[in-house]
Design a protein around this motif. Structure first.
Motif, PDB file in Angstrom:
ATOM      1  N   ASN A  64       0.846  -1.185   0.000  1.00  0.00           N
ATOM      2  CA  ASN A  64       0.000   0.000   0.000  1.00  0.00           C
ATOM      3  C   ASN A  64       0.884   1.239   0.000  1.00  0.00           C
ATOM      4  O   ASN A  64       2.045   1.176   0.397  1.00  0.00           O
ATOM      5  CB  ASN A  64      -0.873   0.008   1.264  1.00  0.00           C
ATOM      6  CG  ASN A  64      -1.800   1.211   1.314  1.00  0.00           C
ATOM      7  OD1 ASN A  64      -2.428   1.573   0.308  1.00  0.00           O
ATOM      8  ND2 ASN A  64      -1.890   1.851   2.469  1.00  0.00           N
ATOM      9  N   TYR A  66       0.278   5.925  -0.153  1.00  0.00           N
ATOM     10  CA  TYR A  66      -0.696   7.015  -0.242  1.00  0.00           C
ATOM     11  C   TYR A  66      -0.337   7.925  -1.408  1.00  0.00           C
ATOM     12  O   TYR A  66       0.849   8.134  -1.705  1.00  0.00           O
ATOM     13  CB  TYR A  66      -0.745   7.819   1.068  1.00  0.00           C
ATOM     14  CG  TYR A  66      -1.940   8.742   1.090  1.00  0.00           C
ATOM     15  CD1 TYR A  66      -3.213   8.249   1.394  1.00  0.00           C
ATOM     16  CD2 TYR A  66      -1.811  10.081   0.760  1.00  0.00           C
ATOM     17  CE1 TYR A  66      -4.320   9.076   1.380  1.00  0.00           C
ATOM     18  CE2 TYR A  66      -2.917  10.920   0.745  1.00  0.00           C
ATOM     19  CZ  TYR A  66      -4.173  10.409   1.049  1.00  0.00           C
ATOM     20  OH  TYR A  66      -5.276  11.227   1.024  1.00  0.00           O
ATOM     21  N   GLU A  76       0.561   6.706   6.882  1.00  0.00           N
ATOM     22  CA  GLU A  76       0.669   6.327   5.466  1.00  0.00           C
ATOM     23  C   GLU A  76       2.116   6.427   4.961  1.00  0.00           C
ATOM     24  O   GLU A  76       2.999   6.936   5.653  1.00  0.00           O
ATOM     25  CB  GLU A  76      -0.247   7.210   4.622  1.00  0.00           C
ATOM     26  CG  GLU A  76      -1.729   6.970   4.888  1.00  0.00           C
ATOM     27  CD  GLU A  76      -2.221   5.610   4.400  1.00  0.00           C
ATOM     28  OE1 GLU A  76      -1.764   5.163   3.334  1.00  0.00           O
ATOM     29  OE2 GLU A  76      -3.049   4.995   5.077  1.00  0.00           O
ATOM     30  N   GLY A  93      -5.990  -1.772  -4.095  1.00  0.00           N
ATOM     31  CA  GLY A  93      -7.354  -2.314  -4.163  1.00  0.00           C
ATOM     32  C   GLY A  93      -7.496  -3.768  -3.749  1.00  0.00           C
ATOM     33  O   GLY A  93      -8.478  -4.421  -4.132  1.00  0.00           O
ATOM     34  N   ARG A  97      -8.425  -4.720   1.817  1.00  0.00           N
ATOM     35  CA  ARG A  97      -8.493  -3.273   2.048  1.00  0.00           C
ATOM     36  C   ARG A  97      -9.878  -2.737   1.664  1.00  0.00           C
ATOM     37  O   ARG A  97     -10.417  -1.849   2.306  1.00  0.00           O
ATOM     38  CB  ARG A  97      -7.389  -2.541   1.276  1.00  0.00           C
ATOM     39  CG  ARG A  97      -5.986  -2.974   1.680  1.00  0.00           C
ATOM     40  CD  ARG A  97      -4.912  -2.045   1.158  1.00  0.00           C
ATOM     41  NE  ARG A  97      -5.068  -0.711   1.712  1.00  0.00           N
ATOM     42  CZ  ARG A  97      -4.589  -0.329   2.909  1.00  0.00           C
ATOM     43  NH1 ARG A  97      -3.915  -1.162   3.655  1.00  0.00           N
ATOM     44  NH2 ARG A  97      -4.788   0.905   3.338  1.00  0.00           N
ATOM     45  N   ARG A  98     -10.463  -3.300   0.618  1.00  0.00           N
ATOM     46  CA  ARG A  98     -11.823  -2.876   0.240  1.00  0.00           C
ATOM     47  C   ARG A  98     -12.814  -3.269   1.343  1.00  0.00           C
ATOM     48  O   ARG A  98     -13.645  -2.478   1.782  1.00  0.00           O
ATOM     49  CB  ARG A  98     -12.244  -3.551  -1.071  1.00  0.00           C
ATOM     50  CG  ARG A  98     -11.499  -3.088  -2.321  1.00  0.00           C
ATOM     51  CD  ARG A  98     -12.011  -3.872  -3.523  1.00  0.00           C
ATOM     52  NE  ARG A  98     -11.254  -3.651  -4.737  1.00  0.00           N
ATOM     53  CZ  ARG A  98     -11.578  -2.765  -5.695  1.00  0.00           C
ATOM     54  NH1 ARG A  98     -12.643  -2.022  -5.574  1.00  0.00           N
ATOM     55  NH2 ARG A  98     -10.839  -2.666  -6.781  1.00  0.00           N
ATOM     56  N   GLU A 103     -11.877   0.823   1.369  1.00  0.00           N
ATOM     57  CA  GLU A 103     -11.361   1.354   0.100  1.00  0.00           C
ATOM     58  C   GLU A 103     -12.375   1.133  -1.025  1.00  0.00           C
ATOM     59  O   GLU A 103     -12.926   0.049  -1.153  1.00  0.00           O
ATOM     60  CB  GLU A 103     -10.042   0.661  -0.285  1.00  0.00           C
ATOM     61  CG  GLU A 103      -8.842   1.388   0.237  1.00  0.00           C
ATOM     62  CD  GLU A 103      -7.525   0.927  -0.384  1.00  0.00           C
ATOM     63  OE1 GLU A 103      -7.513   0.314  -1.468  1.00  0.00           O
ATOM     64  OE2 GLU A 103      -6.501   1.182   0.252  1.00  0.00           O
ATOM     65  N   THR A 104     -12.576   2.141  -1.815  1.00  0.00           N
ATOM     66  CA  THR A 104     -13.498   2.034  -2.945  1.00  0.00           C
ATOM     67  C   THR A 104     -12.708   2.108  -4.248  1.00  0.00           C
ATOM     68  O   THR A 104     -11.553   2.548  -4.260  1.00  0.00           O
ATOM     69  CB  THR A 104     -14.496   3.208  -2.936  1.00  0.00           C
ATOM     70  OG1 THR A 104     -13.735   4.420  -3.077  1.00  0.00           O
ATOM     71  CG2 THR A 104     -15.304   3.261  -1.649  1.00  0.00           C
ATOM     72  N   PHE A 107     -11.527   5.667  -4.836  1.00  0.00           N
ATOM     73  CA  PHE A 107     -10.324   5.997  -4.062  1.00  0.00           C
ATOM     74  C   PHE A 107      -9.100   5.334  -4.710  1.00  0.00           C
ATOM     75  O   PHE A 107      -8.035   5.929  -4.841  1.00  0.00           O
ATOM     76  CB  PHE A 107     -10.521   5.504  -2.621  1.00  0.00           C
ATOM     77  CG  PHE A 107      -9.407   5.855  -1.670  1.00  0.00           C
ATOM     78  CD1 PHE A 107      -9.111   7.180  -1.362  1.00  0.00           C
ATOM     79  CD2 PHE A 107      -8.664   4.857  -1.048  1.00  0.00           C
ATOM     80  CE1 PHE A 107      -8.087   7.494  -0.465  1.00  0.00           C
ATOM     81  CE2 PHE A 107      -7.651   5.161  -0.155  1.00  0.00           C
ATOM     82  CZ  PHE A 107      -7.363   6.479   0.134  1.00  0.00           C
ATOM     83  N   ASP A 108      -9.303   4.087  -5.130  1.00  0.00           N
ATOM     84  CA  ASP A 108      -8.200   3.370  -5.784  1.00  0.00           C
ATOM     85  C   ASP A 108      -7.799   4.064  -7.091  1.00  0.00           C
ATOM     86  O   ASP A 108      -6.636   4.053  -7.471  1.00  0.00           O
ATOM     87  CB  ASP A 108      -8.598   1.913  -6.055  1.00  0.00           C
ATOM     88  CG  ASP A 108      -8.681   1.116  -4.759  1.00  0.00           C
ATOM     89  OD1 ASP A 108      -8.046   1.528  -3.774  1.00  0.00           O
ATOM     90  OD2 ASP A 108      -9.392   0.102  -4.735  1.00  0.00           O
ATOM     91  N   LYS A 111      -5.329   6.638  -6.369  1.00  0.00           N
ATOM     92  CA  LYS A 111      -4.018   6.025  -6.119  1.00  0.00           C
ATOM     93  C   LYS A 111      -3.360   5.601  -7.436  1.00  0.00           C
ATOM     94  O   LYS A 111      -2.198   5.909  -7.690  1.00  0.00           O
ATOM     95  CB  LYS A 111      -4.170   4.770  -5.235  1.00  0.00           C
ATOM     96  CG  LYS A 111      -4.470   5.049  -3.787  1.00  0.00           C
ATOM     97  CD  LYS A 111      -4.603   3.711  -3.050  1.00  0.00           C
ATOM     98  CE  LYS A 111      -4.967   3.917  -1.596  1.00  0.00           C
ATOM     99  NZ  LYS A 111      -3.792   4.024  -0.709  1.00  0.00           N
TER     100      LYS A 111
END
Ligand code: G2H
Length: 249
Positions: A64, A66, A76, A93, A97-98, A103-104, A107-108, A111
């Motif tokens: 992961n 940020y 982060e 993703g 994490r979802r 996490e959506t 949002f991904d 990233k």
């Protein structure tokens, strides 16, 4: 011809000593392998693991990060800090994490866009739950995750993108999608990427799509013989050296 990737997602498992032992054992195996070999250790282990892998073909990635330069964002990690360690690959993703951290795909998308523009290689994970599959919604869910997650990603950035199809019901459960089920989903994902914009079908042909979900040394071969399956993102079976070497074999 797409190169195969065998990637170990160590999640929040392994002590530092265990991670170091496995990494040391993987260095020469990665150098000898015709495939790309990756490991995604805990963030706390990235420095030690990447030092061992330095100079070899073993790719060390972060689980992961940020989407920002150095800033006030407690807990982060910035790509700037990853770059200091020579880390150039990041997962985005993952279903854990979802599911557990909210996490959506939107949002991904932030990233993915930021990381690709920053020059990182991104492994974007998608996949349906059992309830979604039972309702016949597998393809709708995958389409949604692909369209939202890859929104406005420009054609020049796709060379650094890898997709991982991980049906949530197969993750750490011992249940594996059959090679036929996995191939069907992979072919669909490739088609969806090909539909993202004019000219995307040539790009889609080049994208490596990995399968994840209870991959083991004894089932990886059948999965990898399918035309749209370009490797595995492996959790449990990548967390022991013998087993990881078995996957490579
Ligand atoms: C899926 C996979 C690795 P496992 O999460 O990303 O884990 O192989 O343990 O199902």
């Amino acid at each position: 011809m797409r190169k195969k990737i065998i990637a170990g997602n160590w999640k929040m498992n392994l002590t530092l000593a265990e991670a170091v032992t496995i990494t040391k054992g993987l260095v020469s195996a990665s150098d000898a392998s015709p495939h790309e070999v990756m490991v995604f250790p805990s963030a706390l282990h990235l420095e030690s693991v990447s030092q061992i892998a330095r100079g070899s073909k073993l790719i060390v990635g972060a689980q992961n990060a940020y989407q920002s330069g150095l800033t006030a964002m407690t807990g982060e990690i910035s790509p700037v800090q990853l770059a200091e360690l020579g880390i150039t690959t990041v997962l985005v993703g993952h279903s854990e994490r979802r599911q557990f951290l909210g996490e959506t795909s939107e949002f991904d998308n932030e990233k993915i866009s930021y990381f690709l523009k920053a020059g990182l290689r991104v492994v974007y994970c998608v996949g349906e739950t059992w309830a979604e599959r039972e309702k016949g919604n597998t393809f709708t869910v995958l389409e949604d995750q692909i369209k939202k997650g890859l929104k406005d990603i420009t054609s020049d950035l796709f060379a650094n993108l890898v997709i991982a199809y991980e049906p949530v019901w197969a993750i750490g459960t011992g249940k594996v999608a059959t090679p036929v089920e996995a191939e069907e989903a992979h072919a669909f994902i490739r088609k969806e990427i090909g539909n993202l914009f004019v000219g995307a079908s040539a790009i889609a042909e080049k994208i490596q799509i990995l399968y994840g979900g209870s991959v083991k040394p004894d089932n990886i071969k059948d999965l990898l013989t399918k035309p749209n399956i370009d490797g595995g993102l492996v959790g449990g079976a990548s967390q022991k050296l013998d087993s990881f070497l078995g996957l490579l074999k």
